[in-house]
Design a protein around this motif. Sequence first.
Motif, PDB file in Angstrom:
ATOM      1  N   ASP A  11       1.000  -1.196  -0.108  1.00 32.88           N
ATOM      2  CA  ASP A  11      -0.076   0.130  -0.089  1.00 32.88           C
ATOM      3  C   ASP A  11       0.966   1.280  -0.194  1.00 32.88           C
ATOM      4  O   ASP A  11       0.830   2.093   0.977  1.00 32.88           O
ATOM      5  CB  ASP A  11      -0.891  -0.059   1.131  1.00 32.88           C
ATOM      6  CG  ASP A  11      -2.042  -1.034   0.940  1.00 32.88           C
ATOM      7  OD1 ASP A  11      -2.552  -1.375   0.003  1.00 32.88           O
ATOM      8  OD2 ASP A  11      -2.509  -1.526   2.086  1.00 32.88           O
ATOM      9  N   LYS A  32       0.433  -8.310  -2.020  1.00 34.70           N
ATOM     10  CA  LYS A  32      -0.837  -7.693  -2.462  1.00 34.70           C
ATOM     11  C   LYS A  32      -0.593  -6.408  -3.231  1.00 34.70           C
ATOM     12  O   LYS A  32       0.182  -5.456  -2.598  1.00 34.70           O
ATOM     13  CB  LYS A  32      -1.819  -7.606  -1.271  1.00 34.70           C
ATOM     14  CG  LYS A  32      -3.276  -6.988  -1.775  1.00 34.70           C
ATOM     15  CD  LYS A  32      -4.261  -7.234  -0.917  1.00 34.70           C
ATOM     16  CE  LYS A  32      -4.204  -6.121   0.129  1.00 34.70           C
ATOM     17  NZ  LYS A  32      -5.062  -4.980  -0.342  1.00 34.70           N
ATOM     18  N   THR A 123     -13.821  -4.728   6.081  1.00 31.31           N
ATOM     19  CA  THR A 123     -13.527  -4.929   7.448  1.00 31.31           C
ATOM     20  C   THR A 123     -13.377  -3.609   8.148  1.00 31.31           C
ATOM     21  O   THR A 123     -13.411  -3.382   9.394  1.00 31.31           O
ATOM     22  CB  THR A 123     -12.009  -5.540   7.369  1.00 31.31           C
ATOM     23  OG1 THR A 123     -10.954  -4.780   6.777  1.00 31.31           O
ATOM     24  CG2 THR A 123     -12.038  -6.970   7.143  1.00 31.31           C
ATOM     25  N   ARG A 185      -5.020  -7.955  13.398  1.00 31.08           N
ATOM     26  CA  ARG A 185      -4.040  -7.276  14.258  1.00 31.08           C
ATOM     27  C   ARG A 185      -3.449  -7.844  15.255  1.00 31.08           C
ATOM     28  O   ARG A 185      -4.037  -8.342  16.276  1.00 31.08           O
ATOM     29  CB  ARG A 185      -4.968  -6.140  14.878  1.00 31.08           C
ATOM     30  CG  ARG A 185      -5.323  -4.896  13.604  1.00 31.08           C
ATOM     31  CD  ARG A 185      -4.249  -4.142  13.324  1.00 31.08           C
ATOM     32  NE  ARG A 185      -4.790  -3.116  12.566  1.00 31.08           N
ATOM     33  CZ  ARG A 185      -4.442  -3.226  11.073  1.00 31.08           C
ATOM     34  NH1 ARG A 185      -3.818  -4.403  10.482  1.00 31.08           N
ATOM     35  NH2 ARG A 185      -4.522  -2.230  10.303  1.00 31.08           N
ATOM     36  N   GLY A 214      -1.014  -5.577   6.902  1.00 30.10           N
ATOM     37  CA  GLY A 214      -0.252  -4.544   6.410  1.00 30.10           C
ATOM     38  C   GLY A 214       0.590  -3.724   7.405  1.00 30.10           C
ATOM     39  O   GLY A 214       1.493  -4.033   7.815  1.00 30.10           O
ATOM     40  N   ARG A 215      -0.125  -2.638   7.862  1.00 28.25           N
ATOM     41  CA  ARG A 215       0.611  -1.525   8.619  1.00 28.25           C
ATOM     42  C   ARG A 215       1.315  -2.200   9.721  1.00 28.25           C
ATOM     43  O   ARG A 215       2.329  -1.708  10.249  1.00 28.25           O
ATOM     44  CB  ARG A 215      -0.269  -0.377   8.828  1.00 28.25           C
ATOM     45  CG  ARG A 215      -0.874   0.666   7.736  1.00 28.25           C
ATOM     46  CD  ARG A 215      -2.094   1.392   7.758  1.00 28.25           C
ATOM     47  NE  ARG A 215      -3.085   0.456   7.814  1.00 28.25           N
ATOM     48  CZ  ARG A 215      -4.288   1.087   7.974  1.00 28.25           C
ATOM     49  NH1 ARG A 215      -4.635   2.513   8.122  1.00 28.25           N
ATOM     50  NH2 ARG A 215      -5.450   0.246   7.956  1.00 28.25           N
TER      51      ARG A 215
HETATM   52  O1  LIG Z   1      -9.328  -6.911  -0.179  1.00 30.74           O
HETATM   53  C1  LIG Z   1      -8.749  -6.624   0.667  1.00 30.74           C
HETATM   54  O2  LIG Z   1      -7.444  -7.009   0.744  1.00 30.74           O
HETATM   55  C2  LIG Z   1      -9.201  -5.917   1.954  1.00 30.74           C
HETATM   56  C3  LIG Z   1     -10.562  -6.190   2.211  1.00 30.74           C
HETATM   57  C4  LIG Z   1     -11.098  -5.575   3.434  1.00 30.74           C
HETATM   58  O3  LIG Z   1     -12.348  -6.000   3.793  1.00 30.74           O
HETATM   59  N1  LIG Z   1     -10.276  -4.837   4.352  1.00 30.74           N
HETATM   60  C5  LIG Z   1      -9.196  -4.606   3.867  1.00 30.74           C
HETATM   61  O4  LIG Z   1      -8.587  -3.918   4.994  1.00 30.74           O
HETATM   62  N2  LIG Z   1      -8.654  -5.152   2.908  1.00 30.74           N
HETATM   63  C6  LIG Z   1      -7.283  -4.884   2.489  1.00 30.74           C
HETATM   64  O5  LIG Z   1      -6.402  -5.266   3.425  1.00 30.74           O
HETATM   65  C7  LIG Z   1      -5.213  -4.413   3.721  1.00 30.74           C
HETATM   66  C8  LIG Z   1      -4.956  -4.308   5.154  1.00 30.74           C
HETATM   67  O6  LIG Z   1      -4.267  -3.429   5.534  1.00 30.74           O
HETATM   68  P1  LIG Z   1      -3.746  -2.960   7.168  1.00 30.74           P
HETATM   69  O7  LIG Z   1      -5.035  -2.705   7.583  1.00 30.74           O
HETATM   70  O8  LIG Z   1      -2.651  -2.054   6.810  1.00 30.74           O
HETATM   71  O9  LIG Z   1      -3.222  -4.411   7.776  1.00 30.74           O
HETATM   72  C9  LIG Z   1      -5.458  -3.162   2.716  1.00 30.74           C
HETATM   73  O10 LIG Z   1      -4.771  -3.206   1.937  1.00 30.74           O
HETATM   74  C10 LIG Z   1      -6.908  -3.188   2.222  1.00 30.74           C
HETATM   75  O11 LIG Z   1      -7.075  -2.520   1.194  1.00 30.74           O
END
Ligand SMILES: O=C(O)c1cc(=O)[nH]c(=O)n1[C@@H]1O[C@H](COP(=O)(O)O)[C@@H](O)[C@H]1O
Length: 246
Positions: A11, A32, A123, A185, A214-215
């Motif tokens: 991201d 991703k 989410t 998390r 991710g983060r």
């Molecule tokens: O399709 C996804 O990957 C996705 C779906 C969803 O419902 N929620 C969601 O957070 N994501 C993706 O999952 C990743 C979560 O990142 P973090 O919140 O940084 O762990 C991001 O790239 C979102 O675009």
Amino acid sequence: MNAEKIIVPLDVSDLDSAIALINKLPQVTFWKVGLELFTSTGPKILDILKSRQKRIFLDLKFHDIPNTVAGACRAAAGYGVDLLTIHATCGNDALKAAAEAVEIGAEKAGTKPPQLIAITLLTSISPRQLAFDLKIPLELPEFALEMALLAEKSGLNGAVCSPQEVQQLRETCKNDFLLVCPGVRPTWSDKGDQKRSLTPSQAITAGADYLVIGRPITAAAEPELAWNLVVEELNTFPTKNQRPLD
Ligand SMILES: O=C(O)c1cc(=O)[nH]c(=O)n1[C@@H]1O[C@H](COP(=O)(O)O)[C@@H](O)[C@H]1O
């Protein structure tokens, strides 16, 4: 083995930042590529990941009418990626058209079709937002399950769901229906905009095939250390409920 169940999102806004992150985390095997990076770089980033033998989740979250999502899926399937997303709320006709289109697109490009997986409910949406902003008159777990069942019925390979709903989906959907959980998390990380999270070990225990994290890793002061902590957590919890990867 457990490390292969973790998908890390790139991201970031440009190619240089993406390459810097890939170089910082050489242990990551599954990356991703989402809306921000793909909109900025186009397929160049996919070539870079492939040249390094990485697996790719192309997370473009298509949401449109059947003819349009089919066209987009045909094109995306030509990239030879491993996973591709579409919103379940496109409805049965669009999901079916998309599922057929990935097969056609991959065959035309001479590549393996991606697993097409449906977003059940983002989410970042809370039960309150589902009821009051989106006006959906179902309990959130029921809505997520209905979307997963719609995806399954339409011929998709799996779904994206929050870790809080994954157990219910695992128990209801067929065994080979792939379940991918973002919103994961570790206890030591911030939730940020994620509303329905669990820890990595809880999500895997509940039946997730893959975790998108991710983060907590990429924004950590030391990403490699954060990655190691997550892998260690997955390697040290009881493995009885873990599903094998193919
Ligand atoms: O399709 C996804 O990957 C996705 C779906 C969803 O419902 N929620 C969601 O957070 N994501 C993706 O999952 C990743 C979560 O990142 P973090 O919140 O940084 O762990 C991001 O790239 C979102 O675009």
